[in-house]
Design an enzyme around this catalytic site. Structure first.
Site, PDB file in Angstrom:
ATOM      1  N   CYS A 118       1.211  -1.341   0.235  1.00  0.00           N
ATOM      2  CA  CYS A 118      -0.388  -0.009   0.468  1.00  0.00           C
ATOM      3  C   CYS A 118       0.864   1.559   0.418  1.00  0.00           C
ATOM      4  O   CYS A 118       0.377   2.295   0.757  1.00  0.00           O
ATOM      5  CB  CYS A 118      -1.017  -0.015   1.510  1.00  0.00           C
ATOM      6  SG  CYS A 118      -0.227   0.166   3.018  1.00  0.00           S
ATOM      7  N   GLU A 162       6.849 -24.498 -11.129  1.00  0.00           N
ATOM      8  CA  GLU A 162       7.047 -25.786  -9.818  1.00  0.00           C
ATOM      9  C   GLU A 162       8.460 -26.056  -9.469  1.00  0.00           C
ATOM     10  O   GLU A 162       9.270 -26.197  -8.026  1.00  0.00           O
ATOM     11  CB  GLU A 162       5.764 -26.244  -9.638  1.00  0.00           C
ATOM     12  CG  GLU A 162       4.843 -26.225  -9.470  1.00  0.00           C
ATOM     13  CD  GLU A 162       3.773 -27.483  -8.728  1.00  0.00           C
ATOM     14  OE1 GLU A 162       3.680 -28.234  -9.814  1.00  0.00           O
ATOM     15  OE2 GLU A 162       2.908 -26.998  -8.137  1.00  0.00           O
TER      16      GLU A 162
END
Ligand SMILES: Cc1cc2nc3c(=O)[nH]c(=O)nc-3n(C[C@H](O)[C@H](O)[C@H](O)COP(=O)(O)OP(=O)(O)OC[C@H]3O[C@@H](n4cnc5c(N)ncnc54)[C@H](O)[C@@H]3O)c2cc1C
Ligand code: FES
Ligand code: FES
Length: 1323
Positions: free
Chosen positions: A43, A1219
């Site tokens: 933020c 992965e």
């Protein structure tokens, strides 16, 4: 513009994104919300203020989630929207972050942009260290990229570009024409982006600071401001007298300064204050008496630069700790006064201030007084407290003197941005010209409920010489004085007690060094071997090179396949225009949902009282199991708890209200009465005791294991614990459920990796056919497996609420709830018995795996299957048996996570190989090489594969990383340094891709060509940041025309056959008009009534697995790789530093090397975090303590390798890299093991030892046994301490117990036998 009583408040923007208030005026959604506690930087915005005294504008980054809107009076706030936009002009920071491939899921990107942007506003030509600092130290977390490309994008702004020349248009030392550095038969490239494309940074183009704010700041007639809210009043006094008046009138009202202590207390600890007083703008509280600048850091730097060294020892100690105290955003907001007054027990500054004899000056209407900080104030003695009407007007920090030393010492889970595990401020004053102690002060943090003084010890040492005997007495006495009880909050008791004396030892050494520098004749220096104990690891700007195969020079220029094309949404990520669920506009009648979760692990629900919650304003309904119209328990997954709860964090109900704040408040008011049910099973060990399992055992076996054990030279048995992991995707689970007017239809917008499952579960919960449920998934802010199964349950929970209320439901989980409810990677216990020959050849292995599955099935069966099938890793063991089982426990259900059990299971393999090496007195890499698959072979489940790429990656990795040369150098380093040790490890990897169940591998697509030539591709893949759409567009544009035509729709593998069908239909038209344009051909096709839509379908790889026989063609293909890492370990504190990593990854032919390297690096860093610092902490009752970035540490920029080399190796395999890289992070774990082993060898300790995963600082420190760990242990014994049971249930044996076990029977070597009959290791 917001109206106040008499003034106007200019706010350019505020905490964007959260549509949590229907009346929200500014709809700026670029700023993201991820943790809400100042811990992740998502933020970050830029706050600018004008200082009317200095006439300067100060820009600083701030975490918007902790900035009260009222505190922004007179400030300009710039969010990512104010920096640049696709609609107008993108800013160079946004452009470069995108083009350097610094975004994947994009959720952290606006915060990253704002941190770099703010830096550039203050320093348009920054130094590379400033970039690292701006991102790492400023707490900007990213869990996708591994940070390297983000840092690199920032470094492009440095005057002296430290980015390797190859990144731009220049030549690189590695870019050799003959390709001699990699494969001689293929040309390697290193250029992932083109610096020539970058727009220059022009600081003159930045928005100006609003002149009206300057006028306001200069207005001499300041007036008191009052803001009245629904429940609270905010008052900003105009003058100091006004403040004192207010404080006298509202003695209980807190002073809001930075709000970094107050804000989290209100948000997360239910603190409530009807009145706030905010004196933030008062110059009297912002004045440092040697400079005009209000920033403590600058002021301290100024004093340090102006004054002689001997006077500024306290200042320098403060400066050192200020660097690591939180992130820059927090430091810019927080104040020294707020810090001192709130007296947190973890405070980094208070112990130093106390040791430096600082004092606080207080003022009230009654007058002024001073409180020394080295007295009872910091210990929170009530008699030493501030009076309620008093405020701290300043902090007095006296100068140090000549024979006086002041130091701050600290150890944390992560080097930067983590609360200290133990910290200290220590000072000693000597009789002039001697080493006789005149005054000694030692204050410790994080060892008790307050800052703790070792005053008795200090008193006893007055008059003593600063020598080893004094140190020995000091250690014993301080351990006696600062007692941490076995059940102390925060756990890690043995470690913390060891740190108390280890830090004291460090202080002792530092002072001895200082004395020697003052009078070398009189005071001998410390031994050379001890020097490395003095310094913490330096923060270096990471660097490295990425190599990949260049495209064939004959490939047409418009064909993008094989090129490092930027992520299709990258620019939207960096401008904040990419839309995530919570960015979607509020819908009429929308309600917000807050969960009510179980506080018991296993209990009967006696009653649920919702009356108080229903009576609160804005609350519309409380939803429970009774409201589920269909199945509430579908395939073993329970949506709303009914009659009993089976874990802490299970959803018992939800509250629907008009705002999220109302829903959350009401959720707290729901009263649930429970009656505990036995047994409560939390750990794997408890589950084994109770025979509690979720599924039957999975097993594979080859050869004759029992027989083979009879003919081996040695047998070892051992256990390896691997802890779990939190997904920590930056966008928490988010759902928007929209009930439709007709036919029980419902649309769900959500971030998921498995929309089909969501549809299935929601339909089951609502008891409607699946065709009534539509799931929309555009993108998600990270998933890592965490959004495979969980969104289906959360989707059902939201849909039931939407169904009951008949209104749209917005369900965005707070970070703490997300961590609690959705669980993560399965913790694992591996038990092995290995039979091997003295030359390192392994003949037999019998391995058992147990995972903690939690309370419901979720994906645990598949995880166990994957562990068992992949459990041989890269090694051929002729007689091999592997069994796996998922334990059923009363923990939230663990779920899919990148690598699906492989990263846990394979650590056990590498651990027993390392143990075999140790028993054979061979280097681990030699035993690995001996046992590695070498030619076309069959796996233990009889699938044929060719390990040639594995051998290639392994060989290249050993060679190109100069493994053997560096190993010798590390041994040399270790001989010279007692307290720091270096270690290297290399791990090979064979990773199977895909799923043994064939139908899981199918895929479909729908392709439409529109009349203007644009192409819409609709498919079933999910964009999680891996760049799926980007690769699809690249592949499609090979079939069609340039990429600009192609758009990927929502439900998006894109089989080629749809495009081939369309091209076959177009072919006659193209043949007739070969020089025509794409648009012409499409128009012609339409005229000729040729269908421009086609479906594509991929049946999937025909995999299978017969678990009865333990055989199958389980996987379509394999990915191979190898990684080598080198670390340095601080044996005194347990800290480690990753010096270098080299990765060689088989990437077949990479469609997009930038994306693939991004996946490899991102997965590696995520794996490194998993194997080292990420630690989930549970109570024995099954309560998760780690629920925020403050208590769960994922890697930051400062943890990534100082040197990072990644090479994509070409092979014939098809490819999926997302992965595989995760496990390569274990090279760091085994490098730490190597370094710790070196320390233990030097100390004459047993050569084999247990080092489980993660190798946390606690684990490292306590395994590097020395006089301090021994002293602590002896002392605990004398005290009769039973030994601490760690917080973490997966490590519920104490270190002393473990040590005892270690010497007893963990590695049980049997007599050797002469081997005659066992087959050779490789067929
Ligand atoms: C994400 C995060 C990470 C952090 N990391 C660290 C860390 O690594 N190490 C560390 O030591 N700390 C850390 N902190 C704590 C931080 O240092 C403190 O929160 C901060 O210093 C408090 O200052 P403030 O101005 O924000 O206080 P506020 O929150 O504004 O106020 C705190 C309290 O102090 C009182 N108060 C404030 N000023 C005065 C005054 N002048 N006179 C009287 N009373 C006053 C208020 O009434 C209130 O009760 C971290 C905090 C956060 C949020
Ligand atoms: S959301 Fe503000 S710092 Fe995480
Ligand atoms: S790109 Fe940084 S968190 Fe996803």
């Amino acid at each position: 513009w917001y109206k106040t009583q008499e003034n106007m408040l200019l706010v350019i923007s505020m905490q964007g994104g959260k549509c949590r208030n229907q009346s929200s005026l500014v709809r700026l959604t670029g700023t993201k919300y991820s943790c809400g506690g100042g811990g992740c930087g998502a933020c970050t915005v830029m706050v600018s203020r004008y200082n009317s005294t200095t006439k300067a504008i100060h820009h600083y980054p701030a975490t918007a989630c902790l900035v009260p809107i009222c505190s922004l009076y007179g400030a300009a706030v710039t969010t990512v929207e104010g920096v640049g936009s696709i609609k107008t002009r993108i800013h160079p920071v946004q452009e470069r972050l995108a083009k350097c491939h610094g975004t994947q899921c994009g959720f952290c990107s606006p915060g990253m942009v704002m941190s770099i942007y703010t830096l550039l506003r203050n320093h348009p030509e920054p130094a590379p260290e400033q970039i690292t600092k701006a991102l790492g130290v400023e707490r900007n977390l990213c869990h996708c990229t591994g940070y390297r490309p983000i840092v690199e994008s920032g470094k492009t702004f440095c005057v002296e570009s430290t980015v390797c020349e190859l990144k731009g248009s220049g030549k690189c030392c590695m870019d050799q024409e003959d390709g001699s550095l990699v494969n001689r038969w293929e040309k390697m490239c290193t250029k992932l982006y083109d610096e020539d494309e970058f727009q220059p940074l022009d600081p003159s183009q930045e928005p100006i600071f609003p002149p009206e704010l300057i006028r306001m700041a200069e207005d001499p007639n300041k007036r008191r401001l009052t803001f009245q809210g629904e429940r609270t009043t905010w008052i900003t006094p105009a003058t100091l007298n006004d403040l004192l008046e207010l404080k006298a009138n509202f003695p209980k009202a807190p002073l809001v300064m930075g709000n970094t202590e107050l804000g989290p207390s209100i948000k997360f600890k239910n603190e409530f204050h009807p009145v706030f007083i905010s004196p933030l703008g008062l110059p009297e509280l912002h004045f440092v008496n040697t400079t005009d600048d209000a920033q403590l850091n600058d002021a301290l730097h100024f004093i340090v630069s102006e004054q002689p060294k001997e006077k500024t020892k306290t200042y320098r100690a403060l400066l050192k700790h200020l660097r690591t105290l939180a992130g820059a955003q927090i430091r810019n907001m927080a104040t020294l006064g707020g810090h001192v007054v709130s007296r947190p027990n973890f405070s980094d500054l208070n112990p130093i201030l106390a040791a430096g004899n600082a004092a606080i000056n207080l003022i009230s209407k009654e007058g002024q007084r001073q409180i020394p900080l080295n007295g009872p104030f910091l210990e929170r003695s009530p008699e030493a407290d501030l009076k309620s009407e008093e405020i701290v007007s300043s902090v007095y920090i006296p100068y140090s003197t000549q024979w006086h030393f002041v130091f701050g010492l600290r150890m944390a889970q992560r080097q930067e941005n983590a609360f200290a595990i133990v910290n200290a401020g220590m000072s000693v004053k000597f009789e002039d010209g001697t080493n006789t102690i005149k005054k000694l002060q030692m204050f410790y943090g994080s060892v008790g409920p307050t800052t703790v003084s070792a005053s008795q010890t200090c008193k006893q040492l007055i008059g003593r010489q600063w020598d080893d005997q004094m140190l020995s007495d000091a250690c014993r006495w301080v351990l006696d004085e600062i007692y941490i009880p076995p059940a102390a909050e925060g756990g890690m008791v043995e470690y913390r007690r060891t740190l108390i004396i280890s830090l004291l030892f460090k202080f002792y050494l530092k002072v001895r060094r200082g004395l020697n520098q003052m009078d070398p004749q009189k005071f001998p220096d410390i031994p050379e071997k001890f020097m490395s104990a003095l310094e913490d690891f330096p923060i270096e700007t990471p660097q490295g090179i990425q190599m990949f195969q260049c495209v064939d020079p004959h490939q047409p220029p418009q064909d993008p396949v094989g090129h490092p094309v930027m992520h299709q949404s990258a620019i939207k990520h960096t401008t904040g225009e990419a839309v995530y669920i919570d960015d979607m506009p509020c819908i009429d009648q929308e309600l917000f949902l807050a969960p009510i979760t179980s506080t018991r692990a296993h209990a009967k629900i006696i009653s649920i009282d919702i009356s108080e919650a229903l009576a609160l304003p804005g609350v519309v309904d409380v939803i429970t199991a009774e409201d589920v119209p269909g199945d509430n328990n579908y395939q073993g997954e329970i949506f709303y708890a009914q009659n009993e709860v089976i874990c802490v964090g299970q959803i018992v109900g939800t509250v629907a209200a008009d705002t999220y704040a109302h829903a959350r408040e009401a959720a707290k008011k729901v009263k649930i009465a429970y009656e505990d049910i036995e047994p409560r099973i939390i750990t794997i060990e408890q589950a084994l005791k109770h025979n509690s399992f979720l599924f039957d055992e999975k097993k594979i076996e080859q050869g004759n294991v029992e027989q083979a054990f009879k003919y081996v030279d040695q047998i070892i048995e051992g256990e390896v614990h691997v802890e779990g992991q939190e997904h920590f995707y930056m966008e928490t689970s988010s759902i928007l459920a929209l009930p439709k007017e007709e036919d029980k239809e419902m649309v769900l917008h959500l971030g998921t990796q498995y929309p089909t499952r969501v549809q299935e579960y929601v339909a089951a919960a609502l008891n409607v056919p699946r065709n009534r449920i539509a799931c929309r998934m555009k993108r998600t802010g990270g998933a890592f497996g965490g959004k495979v199964a969980k969104p289906a349950v959360l989707g059902a929970v939201s849909a039931v609420a939407a169904n009951k209320t008949g209104r749209p439901i917005r369900f965005i989980l707070e970070r703490g709830d997300d961590m609690l409810i959705t669980a993560g990677r399965h913790p694992l216990l591996g038990k092995y018995k290995i039979g091997f020959m003295n030359n390192g050849v392994i003949k037999a292995a019998d391995v058992e795996y147990y995972v903690n599955g939690g309370c419901t099935p979720d994906e645990s069966e598949m995880v166990v299957e994957f562990i068992v099938l992949k459990s041989e890793n890269a090694y051929y063991i002729p007689n091999f048996r592997c069994r796996g089982r998922a334990c059923k426990t009363n923990l939230p259900s663990n779920t899919a996570f990148r690598g699906f059990g492989f990263p846990q299971g394979t650590v056990v393999v590498e651990a027993y190989i390392t143990a075999v090496a140790s028993q054979c007195n061979l280097p681990p890499e030699e035993v690995k090489e001996i046992n590695m698959y070498k030619r076309i072979s069959k796996t233990a489940f009889k699938q044929t594969f060719n390990p040639e790429p594995l051998r290639r990656c392994w060989k290249e990795c050993l060679e190109k990383s100069s493994f053997y040369t560096r190993k010798l150098a590390a041994e040399e380093f270790n001989k010279k340094n007692y307290w720091k040790k270096r270690g290297l490890a290399i791990v090979p990897m064979k990773f199977c891709i895909g799923i043994p169940t064939a139908y899981y591998n199918q895929a479909a697509t729908l392709v439409h060509i529109y009349l203007d030539g644009s192409v819409l591709v609709t498919h079933g893949g999910c964009e999680l940041g891996q760049g799926l759409y980007t690769k699809m567009i690249q592949v499609r544009s090979r079939s069609f025309e340039p990429m600009k035509y192609i758009h990927i729709s929502y439900e998006p593998w894109l089989p080629k056959n749809a495009c081939q069908t369309l091209m076959a239909r177009l072919h006659p038209i193209i043949r007739k008009n070969p020089k025509g344009k794409w648009e012409d051909w499409i128009a012609k096709a339409f005229e000729k009534s040729i269908s421009l839509s086609a479906t594509g379908y991929f049946k999937g790889y025909q995999t299978n697995m017969d678990w009865e026989k333990g055989e199958g063609n389980a996987y379509p293909y394999y990915v191979y790789g190898a990684a080598c890492s080198e670390v340095e370990v601080n044996c005194l504190t347990g800290a480690h530093k990753l010096l270098r990593t080299d990765i060689f990854m088989d990437a077949a032919f990479s469609i997009n090397p930038a994306l693939d390297i991004g996946q490899v690096e991102g997965a590696f860093i995520q794996g490194m975090g998993f194997y080292t610092i990420e630690e989930l902490k549970y109570s024995p009752e099954g309560v998760l303590y780690s629920r925020s970035p403050d208590d769960y540490k994922i890697p930051t920029v400062t943890e990534i390798p100082e040197e990072f080399y990644v090479t994509l190796v070409r092979s014939q395999n098809p490819i999926g890299l997302g992965e595989a890289g995760m496990f390569l992070g274990s090279s760091v774990l085994f490098a730490i093991y190597d370094a710790v082993a070196a320390a233990r060898r030097e100390r004459g300790l047993a050569k084999t030892f247990v080092l489980s995963s993660p190798a946390t600082p606690e684990m490292i420190r306590m395994t590097c046994v020395d006089q301090f760990t021994d002293m602590e242990r002896l002392f605990s014994k004398e005290k009769g301490s039973p030994g601490h049971v760690s917080y973490s249930i997966f490590f519920c044996v104490s270190y002393s117990e473990r040590r005892q076990r270690e010497t007893e029977s963990v590695f049980k070597c049997l007599d050797s036998f002469n081997n005659l009959d066992c087959p050779e290791p490789n067929p």
